[in-house]
Motif scaffolding. Structure first.
Motif, PDB file in Angstrom:
ATOM      1  N   LEU A  13      -6.894   1.278   5.114  1.00 57.31           N
ATOM      2  CA  LEU A  13      -5.774   0.941   5.993  1.00 57.31           C
ATOM      3  C   LEU A  13      -4.485   1.647   5.579  1.00 57.31           C
ATOM      4  O   LEU A  13      -3.652   1.976   6.427  1.00 57.31           O
ATOM      5  CB  LEU A  13      -5.555  -0.570   6.030  1.00 57.31           C
ATOM      6  CG  LEU A  13      -6.682  -1.358   6.695  1.00 57.31           C
ATOM      7  CD1 LEU A  13      -6.410  -2.843   6.641  1.00 57.31           C
ATOM      8  CD2 LEU A  13      -6.884  -0.913   8.124  1.00 57.31           C
ATOM      9  N   LEU A  14      -4.311   1.892   4.295  1.00 61.66           N
ATOM     10  CA  LEU A  14      -3.124   2.609   3.831  1.00 61.66           C
ATOM     11  C   LEU A  14      -3.111   4.024   4.389  1.00 61.66           C
ATOM     12  O   LEU A  14      -2.062   4.550   4.766  1.00 61.66           O
ATOM     13  CB  LEU A  14      -3.069   2.644   2.303  1.00 61.66           C
ATOM     14  CG  LEU A  14      -2.879   1.294   1.604  1.00 61.66           C
ATOM     15  CD1 LEU A  14      -2.973   1.468   0.092  1.00 61.66           C
ATOM     16  CD2 LEU A  14      -1.565   0.653   1.989  1.00 61.66           C
ATOM     17  N   VAL A  42      -8.913  -8.383   3.855  1.00 61.64           N
ATOM     18  CA  VAL A  42      -8.073  -7.394   4.521  1.00 61.64           C
ATOM     19  C   VAL A  42      -8.662  -7.151   5.903  1.00 61.64           C
ATOM     20  O   VAL A  42      -9.862  -6.947   6.046  1.00 61.64           O
ATOM     21  CB  VAL A  42      -8.042  -6.080   3.712  1.00 61.64           C
ATOM     22  CG1 VAL A  42      -7.155  -5.056   4.395  1.00 61.64           C
ATOM     23  CG2 VAL A  42      -7.590  -6.331   2.284  1.00 61.64           C
ATOM     24  N   MET A  43      -7.816  -7.211   6.929  1.00 63.98           N
ATOM     25  CA  MET A  43      -8.260  -7.050   8.304  1.00 63.98           C
ATOM     26  C   MET A  43      -7.514  -5.896   8.958  1.00 63.98           C
ATOM     27  O   MET A  43      -6.346  -5.663   8.661  1.00 63.98           O
ATOM     28  CB  MET A  43      -7.988  -8.334   9.089  1.00 63.98           C
ATOM     29  CG  MET A  43      -8.601  -9.577   8.485  1.00 63.98           C
ATOM     30  SD  MET A  43      -8.078 -11.057   9.368  1.00 63.98           S
ATOM     31  CE  MET A  43      -8.907 -10.789  10.927  1.00 63.98           C
ATOM     32  N   ARG A  50      -1.557  -1.686  12.080  1.00 66.85           N
ATOM     33  CA  ARG A  50      -1.422  -2.104  10.684  1.00 66.85           C
ATOM     34  C   ARG A  50      -2.581  -2.997  10.269  1.00 66.85           C
ATOM     35  O   ARG A  50      -3.399  -3.384  11.085  1.00 66.85           O
ATOM     36  CB  ARG A  50      -0.103  -2.828  10.446  1.00 66.85           C
ATOM     37  CG  ARG A  50      -0.048  -4.212  11.089  1.00 66.85           C
ATOM     38  CD  ARG A  50       1.341  -4.782  11.114  1.00 66.85           C
ATOM     39  NE  ARG A  50       2.182  -3.926  11.925  1.00 66.85           N
ATOM     40  CZ  ARG A  50       3.279  -3.314  11.460  1.00 66.85           C
ATOM     41  NH1 ARG A  50       3.692  -3.497  10.247  1.00 66.85           N
ATOM     42  NH2 ARG A  50       3.975  -2.528  12.255  1.00 66.85           N
ATOM     43  N   GLY A  51      -2.603  -3.332   9.022  1.00 60.98           N
ATOM     44  CA  GLY A  51      -3.565  -4.287   8.501  1.00 60.98           C
ATOM     45  C   GLY A  51      -2.942  -5.669   8.435  1.00 60.98           C
ATOM     46  O   GLY A  51      -1.722  -5.835   8.560  1.00 60.98           O
ATOM     47  N   ALA A  52      -3.786  -6.661   8.229  1.00 59.93           N
ATOM     48  CA  ALA A  52      -3.347  -8.048   8.079  1.00 59.93           C
ATOM     49  C   ALA A  52      -4.250  -8.703   7.044  1.00 59.93           C
ATOM     50  O   ALA A  52      -5.208  -8.088   6.562  1.00 59.93           O
ATOM     51  CB  ALA A  52      -3.426  -8.781   9.414  1.00 59.93           C
ATOM     52  N   LEU A  64      -5.513 -19.115   6.698  1.00 59.63           N
ATOM     53  CA  LEU A  64      -4.218 -18.638   7.158  1.00 59.63           C
ATOM     54  C   LEU A  64      -4.243 -17.126   7.380  1.00 59.63           C
ATOM     55  O   LEU A  64      -5.020 -16.412   6.749  1.00 59.63           O
ATOM     56  CB  LEU A  64      -3.142 -18.976   6.123  1.00 59.63           C
ATOM     57  CG  LEU A  64      -3.015 -20.457   5.765  1.00 59.63           C
ATOM     58  CD1 LEU A  64      -2.004 -20.644   4.640  1.00 59.63           C
ATOM     59  CD2 LEU A  64      -2.625 -21.275   6.980  1.00 59.63           C
ATOM     60  N   TYR A  65      -3.364 -16.659   8.267  1.00 58.54           N
ATOM     61  CA  TYR A  65      -3.269 -15.244   8.611  1.00 58.54           C
ATOM     62  C   TYR A  65      -1.864 -14.746   8.297  1.00 58.54           C
ATOM     63  O   TYR A  65      -0.882 -15.428   8.608  1.00 58.54           O
ATOM     64  CB  TYR A  65      -3.569 -15.031  10.092  1.00 58.54           C
ATOM     65  CG  TYR A  65      -4.984 -15.387  10.461  1.00 58.54           C
ATOM     66  CD1 TYR A  65      -5.970 -14.416  10.467  1.00 58.54           C
ATOM     67  CD2 TYR A  65      -5.332 -16.693  10.782  1.00 58.54           C
ATOM     68  CE1 TYR A  65      -7.269 -14.732  10.795  1.00 58.54           C
ATOM     69  CE2 TYR A  65      -6.630 -17.015  11.109  1.00 58.54           C
ATOM     70  CZ  TYR A  65      -7.594 -16.036  11.104  1.00 58.54           C
ATOM     71  OH  TYR A  65      -8.887 -16.354  11.417  1.00 58.54           O
TER      72      TYR A  65
END
Length: 118
Positions: A13-14, A42-43, A50-52, A64-65
């Motif tokens: 994701l980076l 990591v999503m 972006r990632g979440a 939690l998100y």
């Protein structure tokens, strides 16, 4: 950043979202190392570029998100709507706002109008 132990978990994701890399990296390290969240995943949220993260605070079962962003970013209502949709319409999402001095402020966002608890 590449030499940090957490880099491997975030590397795809980076590289995919370099504009959000700093906030993603800082938030991941805060949640995993400082706050010691459990089951931290990591999503990818391509709709928001972006990632979440999904995980649990210590000693809780609530899933939690968290979506990291920079203080300098401009976000829209459609951005938030897409985030809620992509993450499966959770009751709320935490927005991790990162600053240049590495501070992070977490804002709890809920869809629609929500009456605050009394």
């Amino acid at each position: 950043m590449e030499s940090h132990p957490s880099y491997k978990a975030l590397e795809p994701l980076l590289k995919t979202y370099p504009h959000a890399a700093g906030a993603l990296f800082q938030t991941y390290n805060d949640l995993s190392l400082a706050q010691q969240w459990n089951d931290l995943e990591v999503m990818d949220v391509p709709e928001c570029s972006r990632g979440a993260f999904r995980g649990r605070r210590p000693k809780t079962d609530d899933l939690l998100y968290v979506i990291p962003c920079s203080l300098s970013e401009s976000l829209s209502m459609s951005w938030f709507h897409q985030a809620f949709e992509r993450l499966g319409k959770p009751p709320h999402i935490y927005l991790a706002i990162n600053t240049e001095d590495s501070s992070i402020v977490y804002y709890k966002l809920s869809p629609g109008i929500v009456k605050p608890p009394v």
